[in-house]
Scaffold this motif. Structure first.
Motif, short mmCIF file in Angstrom:
data_model
loop_
_atom_site.label_atom_id
_atom_site.label_comp_id
_atom_site.label_asym_id
_atom_site.label_seq_id
_atom_site.Cartn_x
_atom_site.Cartn_y
_atom_site.Cartn_z
N LEU A 162 0.95 -1.09 0.00
CA LEU A 162 0.19 0.07 0.43
C LEU A 162 1.10 1.74 0.18
CD1 LEU A 162 -2.83 0.75 -0.51
CD2 LEU A 162 -2.99 0.77 2.23
N PRO A 163 1.56 1.21 0.55
CA PRO A 163 2.66 2.93 0.68
C PRO A 163 2.79 3.08 -0.68
CG PRO A 163 3.65 0.93 2.43
CD PRO A 163 2.37 0.54 1.87
N TYR A 164 3.64 2.46 -1.03
CA TYR A 164 4.12 2.43 -2.89
C TYR A 164 2.73 2.77 -3.93
CZ TYR A 164 7.77 -0.21 -1.08
OH TYR A 164 9.62 -0.32 -0.29
N VAL A 165 1.55 2.13 -3.06
CA VAL A 165 1.00 2.85 -4.19
C VAL A 165 0.25 3.82 -4.09
CG1 VAL A 165 -1.73 2.23 -4.74
CG2 VAL A 165 -0.31 -0.43 -4.53
N LEU A 199 -2.10 11.38 0.10
CA LEU A 199 -1.76 10.01 -0.11
C LEU A 199 -0.26 9.61 0.66
CD1 LEU A 199 -3.87 9.09 -3.16
CD2 LEU A 199 -4.21 8.81 -1.53
N SER A 200 0.29 10.85 -0.23
CA SER A 200 2.08 10.75 0.19
C SER A 200 2.23 10.85 1.54
CB SER A 200 2.96 11.70 -0.80
OG SER A 200 2.99 12.48 -0.92
N ALA A 201 1.35 12.03 2.19
CA ALA A 201 2.08 11.89 3.88
C ALA A 201 1.81 10.87 4.38
CB ALA A 201 1.19 13.07 3.89
N PHE A 202 0.45 10.15 4.10
CA PHE A 202 -0.13 9.39 4.65
C PHE A 202 0.79 8.18 4.55
CE2 PHE A 202 -3.18 5.62 4.49
CZ PHE A 202 -3.44 5.47 6.23
N ALA A 203 1.43 8.14 3.35
CA ALA A 203 2.17 6.87 3.64
C ALA A 203 3.15 7.22 4.23
CB ALA A 203 2.57 6.64 2.17
N PHE A 220 1.27 17.88 5.63
CA PHE A 220 -0.36 16.78 5.53
C PHE A 220 1.15 16.18 6.77
CE2 PHE A 220 -2.67 17.53 1.64
CZ PHE A 220 -3.03 18.63 2.77
N ILE A 221 2.23 15.97 6.55
CA ILE A 221 3.06 15.37 7.42
C ILE A 221 2.59 16.12 8.72
CG2 ILE A 221 5.35 14.46 8.13
CD1 ILE A 221 5.86 14.05 5.12
N GLN A 222 2.82 17.02 8.95
CA GLN A 222 3.13 17.77 9.96
C GLN A 222 1.98 17.64 10.49
OE1 GLN A 222 5.56 19.04 11.51
NE2 GLN A 222 6.98 20.82 9.74
N ARG A 223 1.06 17.32 9.85
CA ARG A 223 -0.46 17.91 10.35
C ARG A 223 -1.10 15.96 11.14
NH1 ARG A 223 -3.72 17.85 13.36
NH2 ARG A 223 -6.34 18.00 13.03
N PHE A 224 -0.54 14.96 10.56
CA PHE A 224 -0.61 13.68 10.50
C PHE A 224 0.06 13.51 12.28
CE2 PHE A 224 -1.75 12.73 5.91
CZ PHE A 224 -3.25 13.29 6.78
#
Lengths: 289, 274
Positions: free
Chosen positions: A11-14, B90-94, B155-159
């Motif tokens: 998932l992280p890559y996606v 999405l990328s911040a979530f990852a 968003f990274i800061q927020r998360f």
């Protein structure tokens, strides 16, 4: 990072795919390709490439027009940073006092943030235009924009004015984070307001000051293109032509592709230099927590 | 600290002075935008509203097809903003909620993009966009701007400020990652999303260099270029019409700014912590 995270191998890559797709196609590849082209002579119409080593760079650094534009940009950026940050800090300190109507003042002081450099260019073009500019009327001098010794001055004022809102917001936020306990302790020790400001507040503000120095420098180097295009088009006699305007003309007007690519690489090195400077100073000098 | 009456008056005087310095050019623009050509040229200068308001705005609107340019700028700014918000969420979530191989490296790559503003890669970017056949199209003005380091960091800061207990609890409840993202994380991120929207909409609406190069027909131009077009097409003394165009073109970002001012200030506070 967090001790608690989801376990999922794929998932992280996606999640990162969309961002990196854009980054690779529109950032990394073009940057790499631009740097590669700086070593080539490129035919403006056929696009035929011939390896030329440092030919473009040699041409750039022996071109007096480019060299003077290089120094002009530096002076421009430094002046915009110094005047802009000093004025913004002053206004932010005023805004940080306790009095009635502060929120209203704040709104009316930071809203130029929403204006564009091109709009700033149009506004200042009107104020300083030779035919009926108001400043011309009040100062008795009508040649502000047509005299190559004063045009740069107007560009600087317009650029500073446009970015005041941005700088004030950041300084205001930073000022609110200065611990009152430190200020009170200094007050008890007998430090007056001016000394308190320079010995304590200013120290706490140094990280944000370095951040703003970088942001304002890149603003002066890059974002001011629109302002200059609307206000002077680089003139009179090239006296307001900064590097980004030079690059635009060489690439877009004169189709000197390899040469323009080399100019881009020099701009990139400048950005890297400024950023490194920021990292260095923020790591070494401004540790206070 | 106690202020004396004198200090309060001095403070207000200085603040009003600062407001004047900052607002005067725009106030003048609004006044001039109501004046006819003769009124603009009157000597000494006339600093009160004139009689040509409707004419000026009408003319500014028609001369450079301002409606079309505003529409273009709007489509572009909104599409870029939406794309940036989604991709950086999405990328911040990852980055904040997963452990995976190469995480440091990917993060480093995002950091590197801060060193690559458009002018640094413009020569080849122009080629790439032309290769896709996107010159003079919305795609060429929108898609290259979808990835955002600013947004990802914001968003990274927020998360990071979301309590760890929340994720643990939702995992116990058998919540899948994307369910957690949509049901728990997103609602908590509303004001940061608002802030990024203001920042990005204004940034894209105000862009100049790339739209100038990536479009060539009048119907694909954006509003910033329209200001220059208006200045070139109007006789150099008809400032009333030019200022009318300026006033129209600065309204959308200003409105957005005033409406979302509070979440914008919060977002700014986060941004400077990076």
């Amino acid at each position: 990072m967090k001790s608690s995270s989801f376990k999922n191998p794929l998932l992280p890559y996606v999640l990162l795919i969309p961002t990196f797709l854009i980054l690779v196609v529109f950032l990394f590849y073009p940057a790499f390709e631009t740097f590669r082209l700086s070593l080539f002579k490129v035919h403006p119409y056929s696009g035929a490439e011939r390896f030329a080593g440092f030919y473009n760079f040699k041409k750039i650094f022996t071109n007096p027009e480019y060299l003077s534009s290089f120094w002009r940009s530096l002076v421009f950026a430094v002046t915009v940073v110094i005047i802009g940050l000093m004025f913004s800090l002053f206004v932010a300190v005023l805004l940080n006092q306790k009095a009635r109507g502060m929120k209203l003042y704040r709104s009316f002081l930071i809203w130029p943030y929403a204006l564009s450099p091109a709009i700033a260019g149009a506004l200042f073009n009107f104020l300083f235009n030779p035919a009926n500019g108001l400043i011309g009327y009040f100062t008795g001098v009508r040649t502000w924009l047509t005299d190559s010794s004063t045009a740069m001055f107007i560009i600087i004022i317009a650029a500073v004015w446009k970015n005041l809102g941005y700088n004030i917001v950041f300084y205001l936020t930073a000022l609110r984070n200065v611990p009152t306990s430190a200020l009170e302790a200094a007050a008890i020790d007998g430090a007056g307001p001016v000394r308190r400001f320079f010995s304590i507040t200013f120290t706490y503000l140094s990280p944000i000051t370095f951040f703003l120095m970088v942001m304002n420098t890149t603003y002066a180097y890059f974002a001011c293109f629109g302002l200059i295009d609307v206000l002077t088009e680089g003139g009179p006699a090239g006296s307001t032509q900064i590097l980004i305007y030079q690059l635009y003309k060489d690439f877009f007007v004169h189709s000197k592709i390899g040469y323009a690519a080399a100019e881009s690489l020099i701009l990139f090195l400048l950005v890297v230099g400024i950023t490194m400077l920021q990292f260095q100073t923020t790591e070494k000098k401004v540790h206070y927590q | 600290m106690i202020q004396t009456r004198f200090q309060t008056i001095r403070l207000h005087t200085l603040l009003i002075l600062a407001v004047l310095i900052i607002c005067l050019p725009v106030i003048l623009a609004i006044i001039i935008s109501t004046q006819s050509e003769a009124q603009v040229l009157s000597y000494p200068p006339r600093l009160i509203p004139g009689s040509s308001t409707i004419d000026n705005y009408n003319k500014a609107w028609r001369t450079v097809n301002l409606g079309r340019l505003m529409f273009n700028s709007g489509v572009i700014a909104i599409s870029v903003t939406i794309g940036k918000v989604i991709l950086s969420l999405l990328s911040a979530f990852a980055f904040t909620h997963f452990e995976f191989k190469g995480k440091q490296f990917f993060f480093f790559l995002i950091l590197v993009t801060l060193l690559l503003p458009v002018p640094v890669r413009i020569v080849a970017l122009f080629d790439v966009v032309r290769g896709f056949g996107w010159i003079d199209s919305y795609a060429g003005l929108i898609i290259p701007f979808w990835a955002s380091a600013t947004g990802t960091f914001l968003f990274i800061q927020r998360f990071k400020t979301v309590p760890v207990e929340l994720i643990d609890a939702s995992r116990m409840d058998g919540c899948r990652p994307m369910q957690y993202f949509f049901r728990i994380l997103l609602p908590l991120t509303k004001s940061t999303i608002g802030a990024l929207c203001v920042i990005e909409f204004i940034y894209i609406w105000n862009q100049y260099l790339w739209p100038l190069m990536a479009t060539n027909s009048d119907s694909m131009r954006v509003v910033q270029i329209g200001i220059k077009m208006l200045m070139n097409s109007e006789s150099s003394n008809n400032w009333g019409v030019i200022m009318a165009g300026v006033v129209i073109s600065m309204l959308p970002p200003l409105l957005l700014f005033f409406v979302l001012q509070d979440s914008f200030m919060k977002g700014f506070a986060l941004q400077s912590e990076k």
